[in-house]
Design a protein around this motif. Sequence first.
Motif, PDB file in Angstrom:
ATOM      1  N   THR A 254      -6.148  -8.806 -10.778  1.00  0.00           N
ATOM      2  CA  THR A 254      -5.986  -9.444 -12.083  1.00  0.00           C
ATOM      3  C   THR A 254      -5.988  -8.394 -13.180  1.00  0.00           C
ATOM      4  OG1 THR A 254      -8.364  -9.783 -12.425  1.00  0.00           O
ATOM      5  CG2 THR A 254      -7.156 -11.538 -11.278  1.00  0.00           C
ATOM      6  N   VAL A 255      -5.280  -8.694 -14.250  1.00  0.00           N
ATOM      7  CA  VAL A 255      -5.286  -7.864 -15.452  1.00  0.00           C
ATOM      8  C   VAL A 255      -5.696  -8.770 -16.605  1.00  0.00           C
ATOM      9  CG1 VAL A 255      -3.949  -6.417 -17.012  1.00  0.00           C
ATOM     10  CG2 VAL A 255      -3.453  -6.383 -14.561  1.00  0.00           C
ATOM     11  N   THR A 256      -6.775  -8.439 -17.267  1.00  0.00           N
ATOM     12  CA  THR A 256      -7.294  -9.263 -18.360  1.00  0.00           C
ATOM     13  C   THR A 256      -7.314  -8.464 -19.644  1.00  0.00           C
ATOM     14  OG1 THR A 256      -8.701 -10.476 -16.813  1.00  0.00           O
ATOM     15  CG2 THR A 256      -9.246 -10.665 -19.146  1.00  0.00           C
ATOM     16  N   GLY A 257      -6.903  -9.091 -20.742  1.00  0.00           N
ATOM     17  CA  GLY A 257      -6.932  -8.423 -22.030  1.00  0.00           C
ATOM     18  C   GLY A 257      -6.079  -9.161 -23.039  1.00  0.00           C
ATOM     19  N   GLU A 258      -5.719  -8.491 -24.112  1.00  0.00           N
ATOM     20  CA  GLU A 258      -4.903  -9.109 -25.159  1.00  0.00           C
ATOM     21  C   GLU A 258      -3.432  -8.882 -24.880  1.00  0.00           C
ATOM     22  OE1 GLU A 258      -4.099  -8.902 -30.008  1.00  0.00           O
ATOM     23  OE2 GLU A 258      -5.676  -7.674 -29.095  1.00  0.00           O
ATOM     24  N   ALA A 259      -2.646  -9.940 -25.008  1.00  0.00           N
ATOM     25  CA  ALA A 259      -1.195  -9.824 -24.874  1.00  0.00           C
ATOM     26  C   ALA A 259      -0.672  -9.158 -26.147  1.00  0.00           C
ATOM     27  CB  ALA A 259      -0.560 -11.190 -24.690  1.00  0.00           C
ATOM     28  N   LEU A 260      -0.207  -7.936 -26.017  1.00  0.00           N
ATOM     29  CA  LEU A 260       0.128  -7.125 -27.192  1.00  0.00           C
ATOM     30  C   LEU A 260       1.605  -7.159 -27.561  1.00  0.00           C
ATOM     31  CD1 LEU A 260      -1.958  -3.915 -26.346  1.00  0.00           C
ATOM     32  CD2 LEU A 260      -2.572  -5.754 -27.939  1.00  0.00           C
ATOM     33  N   ALA A 261       2.469  -7.163 -26.562  1.00  0.00           N
ATOM     34  CA  ALA A 261       3.902  -7.015 -26.866  1.00  0.00           C
ATOM     35  C   ALA A 261       4.730  -7.450 -25.667  1.00  0.00           C
ATOM     36  CB  ALA A 261       4.211  -5.555 -27.210  1.00  0.00           C
ATOM     37  N   LEU A 268       5.452  -8.244 -20.182  1.00  0.00           N
ATOM     38  CA  LEU A 268       4.340  -8.504 -21.091  1.00  0.00           C
ATOM     39  C   LEU A 268       3.383  -7.324 -21.033  1.00  0.00           C
ATOM     40  CD1 LEU A 268       3.026 -10.670 -22.985  1.00  0.00           C
ATOM     41  CD2 LEU A 268       1.686 -11.375 -20.984  1.00  0.00           C
ATOM     42  N   VAL A 269       3.083  -6.756 -22.180  1.00  0.00           N
ATOM     43  CA  VAL A 269       2.156  -5.617 -22.256  1.00  0.00           C
ATOM     44  C   VAL A 269       0.774  -6.145 -22.599  1.00  0.00           C
ATOM     45  CG1 VAL A 269       1.638  -3.415 -23.357  1.00  0.00           C
ATOM     46  CG2 VAL A 269       4.033  -4.097 -22.979  1.00  0.00           C
ATOM     47  N   ILE A 270      -0.182  -5.894 -21.709  1.00  0.00           N
ATOM     48  CA  ILE A 270      -1.555  -6.373 -21.887  1.00  0.00           C
ATOM     49  C   ILE A 270      -2.459  -5.183 -22.180  1.00  0.00           C
ATOM     50  CG2 ILE A 270      -3.495  -7.559 -20.779  1.00  0.00           C
ATOM     51  CD1 ILE A 270      -1.478  -9.034 -19.040  1.00  0.00           C
ATOM     52  N   GLY A 271      -3.226  -5.284 -23.268  1.00  0.00           N
ATOM     53  CA  GLY A 271      -4.191  -4.256 -23.610  1.00  0.00           C
ATOM     54  C   GLY A 271      -5.551  -4.618 -23.020  1.00  0.00           C
ATOM     55  N   THR A 272      -6.023  -3.825 -22.082  1.00  0.00           N
ATOM     56  CA  THR A 272      -7.272  -4.133 -21.404  1.00  0.00           C
ATOM     57  C   THR A 272      -8.465  -3.602 -22.195  1.00  0.00           C
ATOM     58  OG1 THR A 272      -7.366  -2.086 -20.101  1.00  0.00           O
ATOM     59  CG2 THR A 272      -6.042  -3.909 -19.227  1.00  0.00           C
ATOM     60  N   VAL A 276      -6.354   0.501 -21.868  1.00  0.00           N
ATOM     61  CA  VAL A 276      -5.100   0.728 -21.162  1.00  0.00           C
ATOM     62  C   VAL A 276      -4.081  -0.338 -21.568  1.00  0.00           C
ATOM     63  CG1 VAL A 276      -4.008   0.820 -18.883  1.00  0.00           C
ATOM     64  CG2 VAL A 276      -6.311   1.768 -19.213  1.00  0.00           C
ATOM     65  N   ARG A 277      -2.847   0.096 -21.796  1.00  0.00           N
ATOM     66  CA  ARG A 277      -1.755  -0.844 -22.055  1.00  0.00           C
ATOM     67  C   ARG A 277      -0.981  -0.996 -20.756  1.00  0.00           C
ATOM     68  NH1 ARG A 277      -0.118  -1.254 -27.659  1.00  0.00           N
ATOM     69  NH2 ARG A 277       2.048  -1.448 -26.974  1.00  0.00           N
ATOM     70  N   GLU A 278      -1.107  -2.149 -20.124  1.00  0.00           N
ATOM     71  CA  GLU A 278      -0.494  -2.355 -18.807  1.00  0.00           C
ATOM     72  C   GLU A 278       0.615  -3.388 -18.887  1.00  0.00           C
ATOM     73  OE1 GLU A 278      -1.603  -3.265 -14.140  1.00  0.00           O
ATOM     74  OE2 GLU A 278      -3.148  -2.650 -15.564  1.00  0.00           O
ATOM     75  N   PRO A 279       1.854  -2.972 -18.579  1.00  0.00           N
ATOM     76  CA  PRO A 279       2.960  -3.953 -18.562  1.00  0.00           C
ATOM     77  C   PRO A 279       3.000  -4.692 -17.237  1.00  0.00           C
ATOM     78  CG  PRO A 279       3.807  -1.753 -18.151  1.00  0.00           C
ATOM     79  CD  PRO A 279       2.322  -1.602 -18.348  1.00  0.00           C
ATOM     80  N   VAL A 280       3.233  -5.997 -17.312  1.00  0.00           N
ATOM     81  CA  VAL A 280       3.385  -6.798 -16.098  1.00  0.00           C
ATOM     82  C   VAL A 280       4.716  -7.537 -16.175  1.00  0.00           C
ATOM     83  CG1 VAL A 280       0.910  -7.045 -15.683  1.00  0.00           C
ATOM     84  CG2 VAL A 280       2.082  -8.736 -17.092  1.00  0.00           C
ATOM     85  N   GLY A 281       5.451  -7.532 -15.074  1.00  0.00           N
ATOM     86  CA  GLY A 281       6.745  -8.197 -15.030  1.00  0.00           C
ATOM     87  C   GLY A 281       6.621  -9.628 -14.557  1.00  0.00           C
ATOM     88  N   ALA A 282       7.572 -10.471 -14.960  1.00  0.00           N
ATOM     89  CA  ALA A 282       7.532 -11.884 -14.584  1.00  0.00           C
ATOM     90  C   ALA A 282       7.528 -12.057 -13.078  1.00  0.00           C
ATOM     91  CB  ALA A 282       8.724 -12.616 -15.195  1.00  0.00           C
TER      92      ALA A 282
END
Length: 293
Positions: A254-261, A268-272, A276-282
């Motif tokens: 899992t990746v948890t954080g704020e959806a940034l961009a 979707l780029v999630i800031g943990t 860390v800014r982690e992009p996740v693909g659909a």
Amino acid sequence: MTTPEPYGNRWSDLDRPPLDAAALRRGLIKPDGLWTSVDVVPTTGSTNADLAARAQEGQGGQEGQEGGEGAVLVAEEQTAGRGRLDRTWTAPARSGLFFSVLLKPTGVPVERWGWLPLLAGVATATGLARVVGVDLSLKWPNDLLATVDGEERKVGGILAERAGDGVVLGIGVNVSLRADELPVPGAGSLALAGAKETHRDPLLRAVLRELEEWYGTWCAVGGDPAASRLQETYVAGCATLGRQVRAELPGGRTVTGEALAVDAEGRLVIGTGEGVREPVGAGDVVHLRAAGG
């Protein structure tokens, strides 16, 4: 002479009139337009599966369009509609828009085809909002949201699938579903959100015209999400951004954080919490939920 349908028949709801395929063809198929065929069937398992099969067989639809781009297949009822990851999508006959389109963006690099479901989301939300007078937003990557009784509800979804040298885009929208007809908790419909129009003909035309316009603009710049303004428009209408989310990935990670961009690849780029800014693909996300929800 036609025989009247018996009272209680699922096709006899006067508030849910049938679509007129001939009228839709006259209004949507133009000599230089995108749409080349419009077929309406009473019932089917999945319009995506049917249209993908036609594409593989070289049958785009009626009007002699053999496997060509721009085929539209609409069902009055879907018995085996699918969402992402083969989740089911069911609704009463004539209660919503259930349709698929075949697109062949040959002038666009394949790595940019991932923007097509997001493009369809923008076109669907924009087209519907103009007709129904309801504010609609997008949940990344492919859900359409509206407010029902003060609560954000899913009223539609989009599924993109490769079919030979093209892509089949499936769009499903709950239009006139009543509260007792909703398939799952958290679902909604345009009617329950206060739509001023629930006749499906103008809704379908509006969505297909928006889709044609956005697709043409996007293809004209080689699928560039910035140059076509698709990226900024999607971001402006995306309800996910700015929220705390939890992305559930294959393998239990899992990746948890704020959806940034939403980045240039549509991820979707999630800031943990670790910065860390982690992009996740659909295609990599099993579920995207509100953090803690």
